[in-house]
Design a protein around this motif. Structure first.
Motif, PDB file in Angstrom:
ATOM      1  N   ARG A 135       0.269  -6.137   3.294  1.00 54.79           N
ATOM      2  CA  ARG A 135       0.330  -6.518   4.838  1.00 54.79           C
ATOM      3  C   ARG A 135      -1.062  -6.593   5.327  1.00 54.79           C
ATOM      4  O   ARG A 135      -1.151  -7.855   6.147  1.00 54.79           O
ATOM      5  CB  ARG A 135       1.084  -5.193   5.567  1.00 54.79           C
ATOM      6  CG  ARG A 135       2.514  -5.115   5.375  1.00 54.79           C
ATOM      7  CD  ARG A 135       3.091  -4.022   6.279  1.00 54.79           C
ATOM      8  NE  ARG A 135       2.811  -2.764   5.972  1.00 54.79           N
ATOM      9  CZ  ARG A 135       3.504  -1.993   5.122  1.00 54.79           C
ATOM     10  NH1 ARG A 135       4.536  -2.448   4.563  1.00 54.79           N
ATOM     11  NH2 ARG A 135       2.976  -0.637   5.077  1.00 54.79           N
ATOM     12  N   VAL A 136      -2.078  -6.017   4.849  1.00 57.67           N
ATOM     13  CA  VAL A 136      -3.416  -6.325   5.299  1.00 57.67           C
ATOM     14  C   VAL A 136      -3.744  -7.811   5.134  1.00 57.67           C
ATOM     15  O   VAL A 136      -4.348  -8.710   5.690  1.00 57.67           O
ATOM     16  CB  VAL A 136      -4.390  -5.332   5.007  1.00 57.67           C
ATOM     17  CG1 VAL A 136      -5.810  -5.690   5.461  1.00 57.67           C
ATOM     18  CG2 VAL A 136      -4.095  -4.181   5.614  1.00 57.67           C
ATOM     19  N   LYS A 137      -3.549  -8.178   3.733  1.00 57.30           N
ATOM     20  CA  LYS A 137      -3.711  -9.522   3.086  1.00 57.30           C
ATOM     21  C   LYS A 137      -2.984 -10.563   4.047  1.00 57.30           C
ATOM     22  O   LYS A 137      -3.723 -11.634   4.189  1.00 57.30           O
ATOM     23  CB  LYS A 137      -3.631  -9.492   1.594  1.00 57.30           C
ATOM     24  CG  LYS A 137      -4.625  -8.664   0.712  1.00 57.30           C
ATOM     25  CD  LYS A 137      -4.251  -8.893  -0.673  1.00 57.30           C
ATOM     26  CE  LYS A 137      -5.548  -8.136  -1.424  1.00 57.30           C
ATOM     27  NZ  LYS A 137      -5.162  -8.088  -2.892  1.00 57.30           N
ATOM     28  N   GLY A 138      -1.826 -10.273   3.858  1.00 53.55           N
ATOM     29  CA  GLY A 138      -1.059 -11.315   4.930  1.00 53.55           C
ATOM     30  C   GLY A 138      -1.384 -11.365   6.212  1.00 53.55           C
ATOM     31  O   GLY A 138      -1.857 -12.524   6.734  1.00 53.55           O
ATOM     32  N   ALA A 139      -1.776 -10.458   6.878  1.00 56.08           N
ATOM     33  CA  ALA A 139      -2.454 -10.573   8.218  1.00 56.08           C
ATOM     34  C   ALA A 139      -3.666 -11.334   8.269  1.00 56.08           C
ATOM     35  O   ALA A 139      -4.106 -12.225   9.279  1.00 56.08           O
ATOM     36  CB  ALA A 139      -2.871  -9.074   8.850  1.00 56.08           C
ATOM     37  N   ASN A 140      -4.820 -11.268   7.253  1.00 57.43           N
ATOM     38  CA  ASN A 140      -5.923 -11.862   6.980  1.00 57.43           C
ATOM     39  C   ASN A 140      -5.468 -13.312   6.595  1.00 57.43           C
ATOM     40  O   ASN A 140      -6.280 -13.949   7.424  1.00 57.43           O
ATOM     41  CB  ASN A 140      -6.670 -11.208   5.916  1.00 57.43           C
ATOM     42  CG  ASN A 140      -7.389 -10.079   6.476  1.00 57.43           C
ATOM     43  OD1 ASN A 140      -8.429 -10.287   7.354  1.00 57.43           O
ATOM     44  ND2 ASN A 140      -7.287  -8.875   5.970  1.00 57.43           N
ATOM     45  N   ALA A 141      -4.549 -13.460   6.154  1.00 55.33           N
ATOM     46  CA  ALA A 141      -4.239 -15.216   5.714  1.00 55.33           C
ATOM     47  C   ALA A 141      -3.787 -15.634   6.993  1.00 55.33           C
ATOM     48  O   ALA A 141      -4.035 -16.759   7.265  1.00 55.33           O
ATOM     49  CB  ALA A 141      -3.185 -14.974   4.728  1.00 55.33           C
ATOM     50  N   ILE A 142      -2.994 -14.926   8.000  1.00 58.80           N
ATOM     51  CA  ILE A 142      -2.565 -15.464   9.217  1.00 58.80           C
ATOM     52  C   ILE A 142      -3.990 -15.748   9.879  1.00 58.80           C
ATOM     53  O   ILE A 142      -3.728 -16.690  10.731  1.00 58.80           O
ATOM     54  CB  ILE A 142      -1.427 -14.559   9.649  1.00 58.80           C
ATOM     55  CG1 ILE A 142      -0.375 -14.515   8.704  1.00 58.80           C
ATOM     56  CG2 ILE A 142      -1.167 -15.004  11.082  1.00 58.80           C
ATOM     57  CD1 ILE A 142       0.820 -13.381   9.356  1.00 58.80           C
TER      58      ILE A 142
END
Length: 224
Positions: A170-177
Motif C-alpha cells: 500500500r505504501v509503494k502504491g501510494a508513493n507511485a500515485i
C-alpha cells in the motif's frame, strides 16, 4: 499552488468542491460497489443494485470513482442512469476483471484525456503484479473540463490491496500515485478517490497527505 483533495473511503465518500463554481459546486463520490459474489447472500449485487441506483439518483454526484466494478454492474448502472457516461478498463492483462470505473455527468463535464497505470514495478504493463500482493492493482484517471466555464481538474481513482500483510505494498502504491501527481501540470486541481484499505494513522495515508487534503478532515460537513 495546486488545490488537491483526497477522498478516503472503504465504502463510499463524498465531497463538494466549491472552488470551481460557487453556485454549483462539483459533487464527487468514491464508492466501493462490491463485485457480484453469490456467497454474499442477502448482500448479493442482485439485491443491492436498485439501492445503489436510488442512492446515486438522490445524491446526483458529478463524478463517481467506483472500485470493484465489473462490466455487468457498469452496464446496469449506465442503463439506469442515462445522464452519466463511464470509462475504465479491467485490471487484468486482457482488460477484464475489476475496474476502477469512473462515471460522470455528461451535461456538466467532458473528458479531455484519460488513461490507466498499474501499481507495480512495470506501471505501463496491463495486469502487472509485483510487491507481493495477489491481484493486479491499478489507477484509472482523467482530465475533466467543466462545460459551464471551461475549468479543468484531474481525477484519479484506485483500490489498494486489502490484507494486513500488504501495508508495504500500500505504501509503494501510494508513493507511485504521489509520483504521478507530482508530474502533472502545475495549477490544475487534483482529486484522488479510492478504497485505500488503510487508516489515517498509516504510512500510506501519510504519503498521500503530504500533497493532498483529506476530505474527511477538511469537508465542512461529514456524515457516517
Amino acid at each position: 499552488m495546486r488545490r488537491c483533495l483526497l477522498l478516503l473511503a472503504s465504502l463510499f465518500g463524498f465531497a463538494a468542491l466549491p472552488t470551481y463554481a460557487a453556485d454549483t459546486p462539483l459533487r464527487i463520490m468514491s464508492f466501493n460497489i462490491r463485485l457480484p459474489v453469490e456467497s454474499d447472500g442477502v448482500d448479493y449485487w442482485e439485491t443491492r443494485k436498485p439501492l445503489a441506483v436510488r442512492m446515486l439518483q438522490e445524491q446526483q454526484p458529478d463524478v463517481i470513482g467506483l472500485q470493484e466494478l465489473v462490466k455487468t454492474q457498469a452496464d446496469y448502472l449506465a442503463r439506469e442512469l442515462p445522464q452519466y457516461a463511464w470509462f475504465g478498463r479491467g485490471r487484468d492483462a486482457d482488460g477484464g476483471g475489476e475496474r476502477m470505473g469512473v462515471f460522470y455527468r455528461t451535461d456538466r463535464l467532458k473528458v479531455i484525456e484519460s488513461g490507466d497505470f498499474w501499481l507495480s514495478d512495470t506501471p505501463d504493463v496491463p495486469g502487472s503484479i509485483t510487491w507481493d500482493h495477489p491481484y493486479p492493482r491499478m489507477v484509472t484517471w482523467a482530465l475533466f473540463e467543466q462545460r459551464s466555464d471551461g475549468k479543468r481538474f484531474y481525477f484519479f481513482n484506485t483500490h489498494l490491496p486489502y490484507r494486513d500483510q500488504d501495508e508495504a505494498a500500500r505504501v509503494k502504491g501510494a508513493n507511485a500515485i504521489a509520483a504521478h501527481l507530482a508530474a502533472l501540470p502545475a495549477g490544475v486541481p487534483v482529486v484522488l478517490t479510492g478504497d485505500f484499505n488503510t487508516a489515517p494513522e498509516s504510512e500510506a495515508h501519510a504519503v498521500l497527505a503530504r500533497t493532498l487534503q483529506d476530505a474527511w478532515t477538511t469537508a465542512p460537513r461529514v456524515e457516517g
